[in-house]
Design an enzyme around this catalytic site. Structure first.
Site, PDB file in Angstrom:
ATOM      1  N   ALA A 196       0.892  -1.329   0.135  1.00 34.13           N
ATOM      2  CA  ALA A 196      -0.052  -0.075   0.030  1.00 34.13           C
ATOM      3  C   ALA A 196       0.805   1.306  -0.104  1.00 34.13           C
ATOM      4  O   ALA A 196       2.056   1.394  -0.065  1.00 34.13           O
ATOM      5  CB  ALA A 196      -0.804  -0.105   1.242  1.00 34.13           C
ATOM      6  N   ILE A 200       1.424   3.333   2.339  1.00 33.74           N
ATOM      7  CA  ILE A 200       2.564   3.594   3.600  1.00 33.74           C
ATOM      8  C   ILE A 200       3.126   2.542   4.037  1.00 33.74           C
ATOM      9  O   ILE A 200       4.361   2.603   4.588  1.00 33.74           O
ATOM     10  CB  ILE A 200       1.474   4.017   4.674  1.00 33.74           C
ATOM     11  N   ALA A 201       2.649   1.166   3.848  1.00 34.02           N
ATOM     12  CA  ALA A 201       3.480  -0.026   4.165  1.00 34.02           C
ATOM     13  C   ALA A 201       3.113  -1.144   3.279  1.00 34.02           C
ATOM     14  O   ALA A 201       2.045  -0.987   2.483  1.00 34.02           O
ATOM     15  CB  ALA A 201       2.936  -0.259   5.679  1.00 34.02           C
ATOM     16  N   GLN A 202       3.747  -2.157   3.497  1.00 34.30           N
ATOM     17  CA  GLN A 202       3.631  -3.406   2.647  1.00 34.30           C
ATOM     18  C   GLN A 202       3.594  -4.695   3.882  1.00 34.30           C
ATOM     19  O   GLN A 202       3.933  -4.345   4.897  1.00 34.30           O
ATOM     20  CB  GLN A 202       4.496  -3.657   1.635  1.00 34.30           C
ATOM     21  N   VAL A 203       3.015  -5.610   3.474  1.00 28.41           N
ATOM     22  CA  VAL A 203       2.652  -6.717   4.388  1.00 28.41           C
ATOM     23  C   VAL A 203       3.298  -7.999   3.842  1.00 28.41           C
ATOM     24  O   VAL A 203       3.143  -8.384   2.733  1.00 28.41           O
ATOM     25  CB  VAL A 203       1.062  -7.030   4.656  1.00 28.41           C
ATOM     26  N   LYS A 227       3.594  -6.238   9.020  1.00 27.31           N
ATOM     27  CA  LYS A 227       3.319  -4.765   8.528  1.00 27.31           C
ATOM     28  C   LYS A 227       4.498  -3.938   8.824  1.00 27.31           C
ATOM     29  O   LYS A 227       4.828  -3.535   9.819  1.00 27.31           O
ATOM     30  CB  LYS A 227       1.952  -4.361   8.860  1.00 27.31           C
ATOM     31  N   ASP A 275     -11.595   2.304   7.931  1.00 22.99           N
ATOM     32  CA  ASP A 275     -11.192   2.182   6.696  1.00 22.99           C
ATOM     33  C   ASP A 275     -11.895   0.794   6.201  1.00 22.99           C
ATOM     34  O   ASP A 275     -10.943  -0.287   5.798  1.00 22.99           O
ATOM     35  CB  ASP A 275      -9.606   2.045   6.939  1.00 22.99           C
TER      36      ASP A 275
END
Length: 517
Positions: free
Chosen positions: A131, A133-136, A150, A285
């Protein structure tokens, strides 16, 4: 402090991207858009080849991560961007190309202050989600538990600080132009956006939010929040229980697995109502990418970077407004708006009730797919303008989430009637929360006619000596020097206020055409 010319160049670069996607036409055509903003739009789109259909979501994706988050916020503000743009922005999922795993591994080790082997037996190098802001990444702990990790994108905080600074500068100048722009309070919208984003950029806050929501919803059947692994969580890293299930957007897979779609839709709506009205703390969200369905039908929510809070008084007002709209008691809905000071007291309650009836009656008793969203929004915006209602930023997250929940529920069950689904729960909650108080109030109204002038007296006292009632106090806004205020010291402030766009943006526009044309 960033120079005004830097802000202007950034805005023109972003405006150029928006123009190429046809995303400025609606703003330029809107009668209430300030004239200087319209001139900026014309400069930004000069010489561009635009698509027939505007692609607002594509434009915000092209601008970058902070713009993606801003676009998701603006999806709740059709009064600012228009209904067409808001509907398009609702499709804005912040999917971006992933960061290489070696960089992610370095972030994990820095965030947890140790080698990954100390905490994880294995980590899958390909992310399951990337995403803005971050990735998982999926992983297995050294104890053998399946988890999701995350990780914030490297350097993301610095990028957001830079872009939000320009958003604040632009919003302050637009709002200072007065008129409709001032009523919509863009500076306050950006201030709230900044607060929400800062929370998302601290994964300890997200972990705490998930834990708090899990505690509030532990008695809710068929709804689950993944457990947080606090030993593997820091400001830039969050580790939580792995979720096995079908994304709620995969309708065919849900049907093939034998899930009851209408039941899932109703459960989702009621779960949201419990969070917002009963708990006053809700997952803000709730789009399709953040909801899964387990084999047993349990809905599992993820991604708690954006959470909303509503104080008890606002929840009481919200419940009464929903119930009043459901039952057609527009007079009570109007009274609540005046009690909450959402509508200035110089307006007439009965006239406001009639205006609400004009919007509410066509919606009652119909499934969502039979409603004209455009006509409904046009009616609502006309009311806010006619009755001088200012934007209530503390309700923006709630409005955004309600739109998301309705969209997901409608996809699961196109025949759902949101009013009929909500009414029993809201009625029960009002009875439990307000039963004794309502009985006392009714008794006073019926048996103590001598006090009929008391409400007017109390209202006059409150207007003279305001109490803490009504909307929450807005957060402090940054002091941003306006260009024309600086020039006012030189005796030509009014001229700069008028010519701010033509003089500065005109020269920068030529540079923008050369740089990005």
């Amino acid at each position: 402090m960033t120079r005004p010319t830097t802000h202007i160049l950034r805005l023109l670069k972003w405006g150029r991207i928006l123009a190429r996607h046809g995303a400025l036409r609606g703003l330029e055509a809107e009668p209430t858009t300030p004239a200087p903003v319209k001139r900026l739009c014309r400069i930004a789109r000069f010489g561009t080849i635009q698509p027939k259909e505007p692609d607002y979501a594509g434009a915000f994706r092209a601008i970058g991560p902070a713009a993606i988050k801003l676009g998701q916020t603006l999806a709740t503000r059709p009064d600012i961007v228009g209904e067409e743009a808001a509907q398009n922005l609702l499709t804005l999922q912040d999917k971006l190309p992933p960061v290489p795993f070696e960089e992610i591994k370095a972030e994990i080790e820095a965030g947890l202050d140790g080698p990954v082997e100390k905490f994880f037996a294995s980590i899958e190098p390909d992310p399951v989600g990337a995403a803005s802001i971050a990735q998982v990444h999926r992983a297995v702990t050294v104890e053998g538990r399946d988890v999701a990790i995350k990780v914030l994108r490297p350097g993301i905080k610095k990028k957001f600080v830079r872009d939000i600074e320009t958003y604040e500068w632009a919003a302050a100048h637009v709002e200072a132009m007065g008129g409709e722009a001032a009523r919509l309070r863009p500076a306050l919208t950006i201030a709230n956006f900044k607060r929400w984003t800062n929370r998302e950029l601290d994964l300890r806050r997200e972990a705490a939010s998930a834990s708090e929501l899990a505690e509030a919803m532990k008695s809710e059947p068929d709804y689950h929040i993944p457990e947080i692994d606090w030993d593997r969580t820091s400001g830039s890293i969050m580790t939580l229980e792995w979720v096995d299930g079908i994304k709620i957007s995969q309708l065919d897979e849900l049907k093939a697995a034998g899930h009851d779609m209408p039941h899932l839709a109703n459960r989702l709506v009621l779960t949201f109502l419990k969070q917002a009205i009963a708990a006053g703390f809700f997952h803000a969200d709730m789009h399709q990418g953040n909801l899964f369905v387990r084999a047993d039908g349990t809905i599992v929510a993820i991604d708690f970077g954006i959470m909303g809070r509503i104080n008890r008084q606002a929840r009481l007002w919200l419940a009464e407004i929903l119930y009043g709209l459901t039952t057609g008691n527009y007079k009570r809905v109007a009274e609540i708006h005046f009690e909450a000071k959402y509508v200035p007291s110089y307006h007439n309650v009965d006239e406001f009730a009639t205006a609400l009836r004009a919007v509410g009656e066509p919606m009652r008793g119909k499934p969502v797919h039979e409603l004209s969203v455009g006509q409904m929004l046009d009616g609502l915006f006309a009311i806010t303008r006619d009755f001088d209602m200012k934007t209530q930023p503390h309700l923006l997250l709630l409005q955004k989430t309600m739109v998301m929940v309705e969209g997901v529920a409608t996809a699961l069950n196109p025949e759902i009637n949101m009013w009929d689904t909500s009414a029993p729960y809201v009625r029960r909650w009002i009875r439990e929360e307000l039963g004794p108080e309502s009985a006392i109030a009714d008794s006073i109204n019926e048996n103590m006619a001598t006090l009929k002038r008391l409400p007017d007296l109390v209202r006059r006292i409150e207007e003279k000596f305001p109490t803490k009632g009504g909307a929450p106090e807005p957060p402090p806004l940054p002091e941003i020097p306006l260009i024309w205020e600086k020039k006012a010291h030189q005796g030509n402030g009014s001229f700069w206020r008028y010519a701010f766009t033509a003089l500065i943006a005109g020269g920068a526009g030529a540079a923008a055409m050369w740089m990005w044309g």
